[in-house]
Design an enzyme around this catalytic site. Structure first.
Site, PDB file in Angstrom:
ATOM      1  N   HIS A  89       0.860  -1.192   0.000  1.00 13.74           N
ATOM      2  CA  HIS A  89       0.000   0.000   0.000  1.00 13.74           C
ATOM      3  C   HIS A  89       0.890   1.232   0.000  1.00 13.74           C
ATOM      4  CE1 HIS A  89      -3.857   2.081   1.534  1.00 13.74           C
ATOM      5  NE2 HIS A  89      -2.943   3.049   1.438  1.00 13.74           N
ATOM      6  N   GLU A 250     -10.444   5.499   8.251  1.00 13.64           N
ATOM      7  CA  GLU A 250      -9.196   6.115   8.694  1.00 13.64           C
ATOM      8  C   GLU A 250      -9.514   7.269   9.642  1.00 13.64           C
ATOM      9  OE1 GLU A 250      -4.982   7.719   6.763  1.00 13.64           O
ATOM     10  OE2 GLU A 250      -6.682   7.266   5.457  1.00 13.64           O
TER      11      GLU A 250
END
Length: 450
Positions: A89, A250
């Site tokens: 990622h 997030e």
């Protein structure tokens, strides 16, 4: 004096050898394809002492360690040998804009605004090429074997960025394996652009992705129709046979991960969905967390944790020390057999002011942040076999018949691996000495102090 302390001599030997024996190499068993060879000695950290035969760029044999004084032997005397690592990622298109983009204040909303301003002002093909090449050259110098990058794919930007990525993937072919996922706020899939983006992604062999928030919004609000949006995304992905990789929750308070998991099940996408971040899981009550983890496991969702970046962004308030780490409950998910990996995420951009595309450093920090020690057990898998499995690639482990893509570390135990940055690591690609100098920041000098 042993061979490894004599870097010029080692480089000369490994630059041309068609056959070499690395003797008394110490390899974490989690990084060996077939586990510990029979009769090999294993240390308290779960690492095996082995001899590694390299022939014509591949691992020819892995055997229990014995002394070997033959001409083709390189005595490692118990030093650690690892495969090259995998970053599952990253954000190569955002990287290295620090000093040019507006100051973010170190917060998630500030980073989003600063990145938008920089993208609208500067993200031409030439700009992307320069910054992406800088990032890839840096990853190469650190011994990264593969990267999955998320690419900001807003309308008007996607074609430029994906074309630049495709060219970079071709340039680095055979050296660093590159994958990409499209990144837009989830509400971008409401209109016609969602299908156009899916076609762009499919045309470049990518993954369909997004972030589970509304455009300009936060992870905690703004998507009352999230199930419809996810159904739209999964339908577009299924029509084009694309896997899915999403930025999820997030934030301290957000709860879209269960929606993603249920959508994966609805659309028959078990085992084909990856979710990054998932920070809010860490603040759930234990019973709620158990239920979430069970649902994630049923859906076959893989999880990427980004400890360094989430510790930087989460719970930041001026004049106040953060109260939580912002990282996902990795140990609990691994105990439930959920595929989990650590990754680097952003690098020197508004979302993270630091970083150097170094997965060994990311792993070292993750061990400390996530308490993956005492004992280490198979923690090394989180930067090698685990992300390779999530990406569906055949790397991140040392095994007979595999390319001899290795790093040799000046360390005899895992605590020594964690303790130092290992700027003196030796990189082998296809069995040959492949150390490269890190690219100079002067490559970016015209905006570093803008």
């Amino acid at each position: 004096m042993n061979d490894l302390s004599m870097f010029p001599r080692l480089a000369a030997r490994l630059a041309r050898a068609e056959r070499i024996r690395l003797t008394k190499a110490r390899v974490p068993v989690a990084l060996l394809c077939d586990g510990m060879p029979v009769d090999a000695e294993m240390d308290r950290d779960g690492s095996a002492l082995v001899n590694i035969l390299i022939e014509d760029g591949r691992v020819g044999a892995i055997t229990p360690a014995v002394a070997d004084s033959s001409d083709d032997a390189v005595a490692l005397d118990g030093r650690h040998v690892w495969p090259l690592l995998v970053d599952a990622h990253a954000h190569l298109d955002k990287g290295h804009t620090l000093g040019r983009a507006p100051d973010s204040g170190g917060t998630h909303p500030g980073a989003r605004s600063a990145t938008t301003a920089d993208r609208l002002a500067h993200w031409t093909a030439d700009d992307l090429v320069r910054r992406m090449e800088f990032g890839l050259a840096t990853a190469d110098a650190h011994g990264v074997a593969a990267i999955r990058t998320h690419l900001d794919s807003h309308e008007g930007q996607a074609e430029i960025t994906w074309n630049v990525f495709a060219e970079a993937r071709e340039r680095w072919k055979g050296h660093i394996l590159l994958q990409a996922a499209g990144l837009v706020p989830l509400d971008a899939y409401r209109g016609d652009y969602g299908a156009r983006l899916a076609d762009i992604v499919a045309g470049h062999g990518g993954l369909l992705g997004g972030v589970t928030r509304a455009s300009g919004g936060t992870h905690a609000s703004g998507l009352d129709d999230i199930d419809l949006l996810l159904d739209r995304l999964f339908a577009l992905a299924k029509e084009r046979e694309l896997d899915v990789d999403l930025h999820v929750d997030e934030a301290a308070q957000a709860d879209t991960l269960p929606h993603v998991a249920r959508a994966a099940i609805r659309h028959g996408y078990e085992g084909r969905v990856t979710c990054g971040h998932c920070c809010s899981l860490a603040l759930l009550k234990e019973e709620e967390l158990r239920d979430r983890i069970a649902l994630i496991a049923d859906a076959g969702v893989s999880i990427i944790t980004l400890p360094t970046v989430n510790m930087y962004l989460q719970d930041r308030q001026g004049g106040r020390t953060p109260r939580w780490r912002g990282v996902t409950p990795v140990q609990e998910m691994r105990a439930a057999s959920i595929p989990v990996a650590v990754a680097g995420d952003n690098c020197r951009d508004p979302f993270f002011a630091y970083g150097d595309h170094d997965m060994l450093d990311t792993w070292r920090q993750s061990v400390r942040i996530l308490h993956l020690d005492h004992p280490y057990a198979d923690a090394t898998a989180l930067a090698g076999p685990a992300p390779a499995g999530i990406l569906g690639i055949d790397t991140g482990r040392i095994g007979v018949g595999r390319p001899a893509d290795l790093m040799i570390l000046e360390a005899w135990s895992l605590d020594q691996v964690v303790a130092r940055p290992h700027s003196d690591r030796v990189i082998l690609r296809r069995g040959l000495y492949a150390n490269r100098a890190l690219p100079s920041y002067s490559m970016l000098g015209d905006f570093q102090l803008a």
